[in-house]
Design an enzyme around this catalytic site. Structure first.
Site, PDB file in Angstrom:
ATOM      1  CG  HIS A   4      44.066  20.160  36.140  1.00 33.97           C
ATOM      2  ND1 HIS A   4      44.690  19.505  37.150  1.00 33.97           N
ATOM      3  CD2 HIS A   4      42.901  19.842  35.901  1.00 33.97           C
ATOM      4  CE1 HIS A   4      43.756  18.663  37.760  1.00 33.97           C
ATOM      5  NE2 HIS A   4      42.501  18.838  36.951  1.00 33.97           N
ATOM      6  N   GLY A  89      43.933  40.078  41.153  1.00 29.39           N
ATOM      7  CA  GLY A  89      42.275  39.861  41.033  1.00 29.39           C
ATOM      8  C   GLY A  89      41.448  41.009  41.675  1.00 29.39           C
ATOM      9  CG  ASP A 204      32.209  43.878  44.611  1.00 29.64           C
ATOM     10  OD1 ASP A 204      33.027  43.379  43.997  1.00 29.64           O
ATOM     11  OD2 ASP A 204      31.855  43.410  45.785  1.00 29.64           O
TER      12      ASP A 204
HETATM   13  N1  HPA Z   1      32.890  38.611  47.454  1.00 36.68           N
HETATM   14  C1  HPA Z   1      33.821  37.671  47.158  1.00 36.68           C
HETATM   15  N2  HPA Z   1      34.894  37.858  46.028  1.00 36.68           N
HETATM   16  C2  HPA Z   1      34.800  38.851  45.520  1.00 36.68           C
HETATM   17  C3  HPA Z   1      33.961  39.718  45.750  1.00 36.68           C
HETATM   18  C4  HPA Z   1      33.071  39.752  46.726  1.00 36.68           C
HETATM   19  O1  HPA Z   1      32.220  40.690  46.895  1.00 36.68           O
HETATM   20  N3  HPA Z   1      34.374  40.870  44.824  1.00 36.68           N
HETATM   21  C5  HPA Z   1      35.414  40.491  43.975  1.00 36.68           C
HETATM   22  N4  HPA Z   1      35.517  39.242  44.472  1.00 36.68           N
END
Ligand code: HPA
Length: 235
Positions: A4, A89, A204
């Site tokens: 890959h 991330g 979030d």
């Molecule tokens: N859930 C899973 N992965 C994620 C989330 C989430 O709310 N936010 C950013 N990555």
């Protein structure tokens, strides 16, 4: 070449940053690295090698979720001799004092994934960060006047869970945030005796259902990138 990743032998640096999004890999390479050279376009999972402050650093997209990151990290460790892998991330907060835009450093990762029960025949493995990378990243962030939150995260196989309250169990046990890759990265680092760390910005909240604006995400992302790049060249 591996299946890959189309880089030639020696085409990937010993230190690598791992965003999930391949377009973020492109952005990181073009924004933060000097003289980036693209070594991979297979499946549009872009990878680049350049230098940061004169030292070789690569950046490779991993895709979302444990099966995808597992493919790339296996090949990077096994076929390209990567020594230090730093995931950059995003994650969702599941603890009240973890706020949008916070920088989370994942000390260890719980998971609901099937990967490790398969790999370990039903036994439980403890995927943990490299202490060296963790301490280095923490010290770099603090020296810059930032306040990283260090603790455990959850690497889930499900973004859309059947039970929308499922995160509460992990929250009860003190996990800071949920994302979808770190447990596999840490497990593979243990297998190949390499160093791995996950830096996560909170994009979030599963508690408040809030999310960040594009501009807020950018600022938090830039701070995380400075920590990640300084950590990558520290060894
Ligand atoms: N859930 C899973 N992965 C994620 C989330 C989430 O709310 N936010 C950013 N990555």
């Amino acid at each position: 070449m591996s299946i890959h990743i189309a880089a030639p032998a020696g085409g990937v640096a010993e230190s690598i940053l791992l965003p999930g999004d391949p377009l973020r890999a492109k952005f990181i390479a073009e924004t933060f690295l000097e003289k980036p050279v693209q070594y991979n376009t297979v499946r549009n999972m872009f990878g680049y090698t350049g230098t940061y402050k004169g030292k070789p650093v690569s950046v490779q997209g991993t895709g979302m979720g444990i099966p995808s990151i597992s493919i790339y990290v296996n090949e990077l460790f096994r076929d390209y001799g990567v020594k230090r892998a730093i995931r950059v991330g995003t994650a969702g907060s599941i603890l009240a004092d973890i706020h949008l835009r916070d920088l989370v450093i994942a000390m260890a990762a719980s998971t609901d994934s099937g990967a490790n029960p398969i790999r370990f025949g039903g036994r439980s493995f403890a995927p943990a960060a490299s202490f060296t990378l963790l301490k280095t990243a923490f010290d770099i962030a603090v020296a810059k006047g930032w306040t990283p939150k260090v603790g455990t995260v959850v690497s889930s196989d499900m973004f859309y869970t059947e039970d929308p309250e499922e995160w509460r169990l992990w929250s009860k046990f003190g996990c800071l945030a949920v994302e979808m890759e770190t447990a596999e990265l840490y497990t593979l680092a243990a297998k190949y005796r390499r160093e791995a760390l996950a830096l996560l910005t909170i994009s979030d909240s599963l508690i408040s259902h809030g999310s960040t604006s594009a501009e807020e995400r950018q600022t938090a992302f830039t701070q995380m990138m400075e920590v990640a790049l300084e950590t990558a060249i520290s060894a």
